[in-house]
Design a protein around this motif. Structure first.
Motif, short mmCIF file in Angstrom:
data_model
loop_
_atom_site.label_atom_id
_atom_site.label_comp_id
_atom_site.label_asym_id
_atom_site.label_seq_id
_atom_site.Cartn_x
_atom_site.Cartn_y
_atom_site.Cartn_z
N ARG A 25 0.50 35.87 26.15
CA ARG A 25 -0.57 35.69 27.14
C ARG A 25 -1.81 35.07 26.53
NH1 ARG A 25 -1.69 41.24 29.65
NH2 ARG A 25 -3.71 40.23 29.66
N LYS A 26 -2.00 35.23 25.22
CA LYS A 26 -3.19 34.70 24.56
C LYS A 26 -3.08 33.21 24.26
CE LYS A 26 -4.34 39.13 22.60
NZ LYS A 26 -4.54 39.92 21.41
N LEU A 27 -1.89 32.62 24.41
CA LEU A 27 -1.72 31.19 24.20
C LEU A 27 -2.45 30.42 25.30
CD1 LEU A 27 2.06 30.99 23.26
CD2 LEU A 27 0.11 30.75 21.73
N PRO A 28 -2.92 29.22 24.99
CA PRO A 28 -3.69 28.47 26.00
C PRO A 28 -2.83 27.80 27.06
CG PRO A 28 -3.52 27.19 24.00
CD PRO A 28 -2.90 28.54 23.70
N LEU A 29 -1.55 28.15 27.16
CA LEU A 29 -0.71 27.54 28.18
C LEU A 29 -1.22 27.90 29.57
CD1 LEU A 29 2.85 28.08 26.70
CD2 LEU A 29 1.52 25.99 26.76
N GLY A 30 -1.31 26.90 30.42
CA GLY A 30 -1.85 27.11 31.76
C GLY A 30 -3.30 26.70 31.86
N ARG A 31 -3.92 26.42 30.72
CA ARG A 31 -5.31 25.98 30.70
C ARG A 31 -5.47 24.74 29.83
NH1 ARG A 31 -5.02 31.37 29.82
NH2 ARG A 31 -5.36 31.12 27.61
N LEU A 32 -4.43 23.91 29.77
CA LEU A 32 -4.46 22.72 28.94
C LEU A 32 -5.12 21.57 29.67
CD1 LEU A 32 -0.82 22.86 27.53
CD2 LEU A 32 -2.92 23.44 26.34
N PRO A 33 -5.66 20.60 28.92
CA PRO A 33 -6.18 19.40 29.57
C PRO A 33 -5.05 18.68 30.30
CG PRO A 33 -6.87 19.49 27.27
CD PRO A 33 -5.88 20.59 27.48
N GLY A 34 -5.28 18.26 31.51
CA GLY A 34 -4.25 17.62 32.30
C GLY A 34 -3.69 18.53 33.39
N CYS A 64 -9.62 28.37 49.13
CA CYS A 64 -8.31 27.97 48.62
C CYS A 64 -8.42 27.48 47.18
CB CYS A 64 -7.75 26.87 49.51
SG CYS A 64 -6.15 26.29 48.98
N VAL A 65 -7.44 27.83 46.39
CA VAL A 65 -7.34 27.31 45.02
C VAL A 65 -5.95 26.72 44.86
CG1 VAL A 65 -7.36 27.89 42.58
CG2 VAL A 65 -8.95 29.03 44.12
N PHE A 66 -5.91 25.45 44.47
CA PHE A 66 -4.65 24.77 44.21
C PHE A 66 -4.53 24.55 42.71
CE2 PHE A 66 -2.24 20.84 43.53
CZ PHE A 66 -1.03 21.21 44.09
N TYR A 67 -3.44 25.01 42.14
CA TYR A 67 -3.24 24.92 40.70
C TYR A 67 -1.90 24.28 40.42
CZ TYR A 67 -2.74 26.33 35.88
OH TYR A 67 -2.55 26.32 34.53
N PHE A 68 -1.90 23.18 39.66
CA PHE A 68 -0.66 22.48 39.33
C PHE A 68 -0.68 22.17 37.82
CE2 PHE A 68 2.25 18.78 39.40
CZ PHE A 68 3.34 19.43 39.93
N PRO A 69 0.03 22.96 37.02
CA PRO A 69 -0.02 22.83 35.55
C PRO A 69 0.91 21.74 35.01
CG PRO A 69 1.33 24.68 36.13
CD PRO A 69 0.79 24.13 37.42
N ILE A 70 0.54 20.48 35.19
CA ILE A 70 1.40 19.37 34.76
C ILE A 70 1.61 19.38 33.25
CG2 ILE A 70 1.58 16.86 34.58
CD1 ILE A 70 0.08 16.69 37.22
N THR A 71 0.54 19.43 32.50
CA THR A 71 0.64 19.38 31.03
C THR A 71 1.39 20.59 30.50
OG1 THR A 71 -1.49 18.24 31.01
CG2 THR A 71 -0.69 19.09 28.92
N THR A 72 1.13 21.75 31.03
CA THR A 72 1.82 22.96 30.59
C THR A 72 3.32 22.84 30.84
OG1 THR A 72 -0.14 24.29 31.04
CG2 THR A 72 1.95 25.45 30.88
N MET A 73 3.72 22.29 31.99
CA MET A 73 5.14 22.13 32.29
C MET A 73 5.80 21.15 31.32
SD MET A 73 5.49 22.29 36.43
CE MET A 73 4.50 20.85 36.73
N VAL A 74 5.10 20.09 30.95
CA VAL A 74 5.66 19.12 30.00
C VAL A 74 5.84 19.76 28.63
CG1 VAL A 74 5.19 16.96 28.79
CG2 VAL A 74 4.79 17.10 31.24
N VAL A 75 4.84 20.51 28.18
CA VAL A 75 4.92 21.17 26.86
C VAL A 75 6.08 22.17 26.84
CG1 VAL A 75 3.72 22.76 25.31
CG2 VAL A 75 2.50 20.83 26.28
N ILE A 76 6.20 22.98 27.87
CA ILE A 76 7.29 23.97 27.92
C ILE A 76 8.64 23.26 27.98
CG2 ILE A 76 8.34 25.74 29.38
CD1 ILE A 76 5.51 26.69 30.03
#
Length: 67
Positions: A23-32, A41-53
């Motif tokens: 949980r302490k890793l910065p995944l989900g809060r990366l640039p991109g 409303c909050v829309f969240y789409f973790p493109i960079t996190t998905m690519v890294v994973i």
């Protein structure tokens, strides 16, 4: 099939035990990663996190196939 199920179970066990550290890793809060916040409303789409994973999982699976 039995080996795959046992390996999946062990992987889930390891992920569950290491969750406090993961949980302490910065995944989900990366640039991109796209975050759009409006009033109600909050829309969240973790493109960079998905690519890294995806890259990490591809490398891990590639290593398992080699051995």
């Amino acid at each position: 099939m039995q080996r795959i199920l046992i390996a999946d179970g062990l992987l889930l066990l390891l992920l569950g035990l290491s969750w406090p550290w993961l949980r302490k890793l910065p995944l989900g809060r990366l640039p991109g990663d796209i975050v759009i916040e409006k009033e109600r409303c909050v829309f969240y789409f973790p493109i960079t996190t998905m690519v890294v994973i995806s890259v990490l999982l591809t490398l891990i699976l590639w290593l398992f196939r080699r051995f």
